[in-house]
Scaffold this motif. Structure first.
Motif, PDB file in Angstrom:
ATOM      1  N   TRP A   1       0.879  -1.212  -0.064  1.00 39.23           N
ATOM      2  CA  TRP A   1       0.044   0.132  -0.100  1.00 39.23           C
ATOM      3  C   TRP A   1       0.978   1.065  -0.190  1.00 39.23           C
ATOM      4  CZ3 TRP A   1      -5.537   0.498   1.758  1.00 39.23           C
ATOM      5  CH2 TRP A   1      -5.855  -1.022   1.701  1.00 39.23           C
TER       6      TRP A   1
ATOM      7  N   LYS B   1       0.779   5.460   1.303  1.00 38.81           N
ATOM      8  CA  LYS B   1      -0.049   6.476   1.938  1.00 38.81           C
ATOM      9  C   LYS B   1       0.167   7.764   1.474  1.00 38.81           C
ATOM     10  CE  LYS B   1      -0.380   6.213   6.533  1.00 38.81           C
ATOM     11  NZ  LYS B   1      -0.174   6.237   7.885  1.00 38.81           N
ATOM     12  N   LEU B   2      -1.103   8.416   1.311  1.00 40.52           N
ATOM     13  CA  LEU B   2      -1.233   9.754   0.794  1.00 40.52           C
ATOM     14  C   LEU B   2      -1.380  10.743   2.206  1.00 40.52           C
ATOM     15  CD1 LEU B   2      -1.594  12.317  -1.283  1.00 40.52           C
ATOM     16  CD2 LEU B   2      -3.880  11.490  -1.423  1.00 40.52           C
TER      17      LEU B   2
ATOM     18  N   VAL C   1       3.567  11.371  -0.294  1.00 38.20           N
ATOM     19  CA  VAL C   1       3.338   9.980  -0.678  1.00 38.20           C
ATOM     20  C   VAL C   1       4.698   9.104   0.034  1.00 38.20           C
ATOM     21  CG1 VAL C   1       2.976   8.196  -2.305  1.00 38.20           C
ATOM     22  CG2 VAL C   1       2.053  10.259  -2.768  1.00 38.20           C
TER      23      VAL C   1
ATOM     24  N   PHE D   1      -2.345   9.485  -7.721  1.00 34.55           N
ATOM     25  CA  PHE D   1      -2.235   7.807  -7.638  1.00 34.55           C
ATOM     26  C   PHE D   1      -3.046   7.253  -8.813  1.00 34.55           C
ATOM     27  CE2 PHE D   1      -1.438   6.668  -3.028  1.00 34.55           C
ATOM     28  CZ  PHE D   1      -0.650   7.682  -2.690  1.00 34.55           C
TER      29      PHE D   1
ATOM     30  N   ILE E   1      -2.049   2.934  -9.095  1.00 32.44           N
ATOM     31  CA  ILE E   1      -1.914   2.609  -7.860  1.00 32.44           C
ATOM     32  C   ILE E   1      -3.313   1.956  -7.227  1.00 32.44           C
ATOM     33  CG2 ILE E   1      -1.458   3.412  -5.151  1.00 32.44           C
ATOM     34  CD1 ILE E   1       0.791   3.454  -7.339  1.00 32.44           C
TER      35      ILE E   1
ATOM     36  N   VAL F   1      -4.476   2.370  -1.305  1.00 33.67           N
ATOM     37  CA  VAL F   1      -4.136   3.786  -0.796  1.00 33.67           C
ATOM     38  C   VAL F   1      -4.759   4.003   0.614  1.00 33.67           C
ATOM     39  CG1 VAL F   1      -5.997   5.019  -2.157  1.00 33.67           C
ATOM     40  CG2 VAL F   1      -4.038   6.160  -1.375  1.00 33.67           C
TER      41      VAL F   1
ATOM     42  N   PHE G   1      -9.992   2.801  -7.079  1.00 33.75           N
ATOM     43  CA  PHE G   1      -9.016   1.832  -6.302  1.00 33.75           C
ATOM     44  C   PHE G   1      -9.596   0.433  -5.822  1.00 33.75           C
ATOM     45  CE2 PHE G   1      -7.760   6.245  -5.289  1.00 33.75           C
ATOM     46  CZ  PHE G   1      -6.397   6.314  -6.083  1.00 33.75           C
TER      47      PHE G   1
ATOM     48  N   PHE H   1      -9.250   1.273  -0.379  1.00 32.48           N
ATOM     49  CA  PHE H   1      -8.681   2.280   0.404  1.00 32.48           C
ATOM     50  C   PHE H   1      -8.938   2.634   1.931  1.00 32.48           C
ATOM     51  CE2 PHE H   1     -12.956   3.650  -1.344  1.00 32.48           C
ATOM     52  CZ  PHE H   1     -13.371   4.498  -0.170  1.00 32.48           C
TER      53      PHE H   1
END
Length: 173
Positions: A28, A30-31, A50, A85, A90, A93, A130, A133
């Protein structure tokens, strides 16, 4: 190296995860996002960071945006981070921000402010791209880099850096 900020400066909290940057699960990204406004409304900026499960930076962005409120800047930061993303393929997330209104709006799909509705609809559309998430509210101490980038952007600074390996491609399903 993962930075942890365990102090909350005058606030009582039992959830250490909310005040310390914690890595996402392996596989994964991360934002962390933040929006800022000088004057509210005023000169506004967004910041996005990120990182992967090892805490390694995969990208960061500071972007000056139109005169807006801090809430609109926060929602725009989340949206632009998600667009980055999804443009890179991606699939998993974790999203963290320090504005509870933004995180709660995503979780409940409703807003206390109608002016943010169009942005929320675009955010939800991006999240649907996604495979999985997670959205979580954190305190500023766990969001320091994104906070700093958004404040730099309020002065008109724009910067963007993305690691080459952040261009993830997945086998077709």
């Amino acid at each position: 190296m993962v930075k942890k900020f365990p102090l909350m400066l005058g606030k009582k909290c039992n959830d250490r995860d909310s005040v310390a940057w914690m890595p996402p699960k392996p596989g994964w990204l991360k934002l962390n996002f933040n929006g800022a406004s000088k004057g509210n409304p005023g000169a506004s900026g967004i910041g996005c960071v990120v990182r992967d499960h090892n805490g390694l930076f995969k990208g960061k962005m500071a972007l000056s945006i139109a005169l807006d409120t801090n809430n609109i800047a926060e929602f725009k930061a989340l949206l632009l981070g998600l667009l980055e993303f999804s443009s890179r393929g991606i699939k998993h997330v974790v999203v963290e921000g320090d504005l509870a209104i933004a995180i709660n709006a995503v979780k409940t799909i409703r807003l206390p402010n109608w002016r943010l509705q169009a942005l929320l609809e675009r955010i939800l559309k991006e999240l649907s791209r996604f495979d999985d998430f997670s959205c979580k509210h954190v305190y500023r101490e766990a969001n320091l880099e994104a906070d700093a980038l958004s404040k730099i952007a309020t002065d008109g600074t724009n910067l963007s850096w993305w690691a080459d390996e952040f261009k993830v491609t997945y086998p077709s399903d």
